[in-house]
Design a protein around this motif. Structure first.
Motif, PDB file in Angstrom:
ATOM      1  N   GLY A 251       0.834  -1.197   0.000  1.00 23.68           N
ATOM      2  CA  GLY A 251       0.000   0.000   0.000  1.00 23.68           C
ATOM      3  C   GLY A 251       0.868   1.246   0.000  1.00 23.68           C
ATOM      4  O   GLY A 251       0.607   2.208  -0.731  1.00 23.68           O
ATOM      5  N   GLY A 252       1.916   1.237   0.810  1.00 28.46           N
ATOM      6  CA  GLY A 252       2.855   2.353   0.836  1.00 28.46           C
ATOM      7  C   GLY A 252       3.585   2.523  -0.487  1.00 28.46           C
ATOM      8  O   GLY A 252       3.804   3.645  -0.949  1.00 28.46           O
ATOM      9  N   VAL A 253       3.960   1.397  -1.109  1.00 25.90           N
ATOM     10  CA  VAL A 253       4.648   1.462  -2.410  1.00 25.90           C
ATOM     11  C   VAL A 253       3.760   2.155  -3.443  1.00 25.90           C
ATOM     12  O   VAL A 253       4.190   3.083  -4.136  1.00 25.90           O
ATOM     13  CB  VAL A 253       5.064   0.054  -2.907  1.00 25.90           C
ATOM     14  N   PHE A 254       2.513   1.700  -3.551  1.00 31.73           N
ATOM     15  CA  PHE A 254       1.592   2.307  -4.525  1.00 31.73           C
ATOM     16  C   PHE A 254       1.345   3.777  -4.200  1.00 31.73           C
ATOM     17  O   PHE A 254       1.336   4.626  -5.099  1.00 31.73           O
ATOM     18  CB  PHE A 254       0.261   1.547  -4.562  1.00 31.73           C
ATOM     19  N   LEU A 255       1.156   4.097  -2.921  1.00 33.45           N
ATOM     20  CA  LEU A 255       0.922   5.480  -2.532  1.00 33.45           C
ATOM     21  C   LEU A 255       2.138   6.346  -2.856  1.00 33.45           C
ATOM     22  O   LEU A 255       2.002   7.426  -3.447  1.00 33.45           O
ATOM     23  CB  LEU A 255       0.596   5.562  -1.038  1.00 33.45           C
ATOM     24  N   GLY A 256       3.320   5.888  -2.491  1.00 29.00           N
ATOM     25  CA  GLY A 256       4.536   6.657  -2.765  1.00 29.00           C
ATOM     26  C   GLY A 256       4.784   6.844  -4.248  1.00 29.00           C
ATOM     27  O   GLY A 256       5.131   7.939  -4.700  1.00 29.00           O
ATOM     28  N   ALA A 257       4.574   5.786  -5.025  1.00 31.13           N
ATOM     29  CA  ALA A 257       4.755   5.882  -6.472  1.00 31.13           C
ATOM     30  C   ALA A 257       3.783   6.884  -7.076  1.00 31.13           C
ATOM     31  O   ALA A 257       4.164   7.721  -7.899  1.00 31.13           O
ATOM     32  CB  ALA A 257       4.561   4.500  -7.112  1.00 31.13           C
ATOM     33  N   GLY A 258       2.531   6.819  -6.644  1.00 31.87           N
ATOM     34  CA  GLY A 258       1.531   7.741  -7.176  1.00 31.87           C
ATOM     35  C   GLY A 258       1.779   9.183  -6.771  1.00 31.87           C
ATOM     36  O   GLY A 258       1.644  10.099  -7.589  1.00 31.87           O
ATOM     37  N   ILE A 259       2.159   9.400  -5.520  1.00 28.59           N
ATOM     38  CA  ILE A 259       2.436  10.768  -5.061  1.00 28.59           C
ATOM     39  C   ILE A 259       3.614  11.343  -5.830  1.00 28.59           C
ATOM     40  O   ILE A 259       3.576  12.496  -6.274  1.00 28.59           O
ATOM     41  CB  ILE A 259       2.691  10.797  -3.544  1.00 28.59           C
TER      42      ILE A 259
END
Length: 165
Positions: free
Chosen positions: A99-107
């Motif tokens: 979840g953090g990976v997807f959030l960080g990538a998107g941000i």
């Protein structure tokens, strides 16, 4: 008088909460780093579409690319040290981490698309083409990554307080 089990549960929750945050932050940092690395590798080095900073000479652009590349690797390696520490303490919550990976990538991608491309005008995705399809694709993918990350983080919020088993 019966003993109240709530205090011991609360102390366990407090013990797992910092590691839950570390799972999330390790993932966010990895997401930043890996998307920055892919951006640098694909758009800067392989396709030669732009440099990190395009408002000067090619030499300045290459130096800016090198600094950008160093940032991406620093973020990626730092996140992997955090990940190794979580694994060592048997505190890795892989779904929360993702979840953090997807959030960080998107941000990172949304920041790049809106702030660096549009507001600061450091560079564009491409030059001498109709940029609208590129901008839409870039920012829609960023939004999808963010939504995916948030959904995973919300779904793992309570589960992240207890050890997996």
């Amino acid at each position: 008088m019966s003993k109240d089990p709530a205090p011991s549960t609360r102390s366990k929750d407090k013990a797992y909460a910092p590691r839950s945050a570390r799972n999330l932050w390790s993932g966010v940092l990895f997401g930043f780093g890996i998307v920055a690395f892919m951006d640098e590798t694909v758009f800067h080095q392989l396709l030669h579409w732009h440099h990190f900073y395009d408002k000067s000479t090619t030499g300045a652009g290459l130096v800016s690319d090198g600094l950008f590349h160093a940032f991406s690797w620093f973020a990626t390696i730092a996140s992997l040290f955090m990940l190794a520490d979580l694994r060592r303490h048997q505190a890795l919550r892989i779904k929360r981490w993702w979840g953090g990976v997807f959030l960080g990538a998107g941000i990172f991608q949304l920041y790049d698309g809106l702030i660096q491309h549009k507001l600061m005008r450091l560079h564009q995705i491409r030059y001498n083409v109709d940029i609208i399809p590129y901008d839409l694709t870039w920012n829609i993918i960023a939004a999808l990554l963010i939504v995916t990350g948030i959904l995973l983080i919300v779904r793992t919020r309570n589960a992240s307080l207890a050890p997996e088993g």
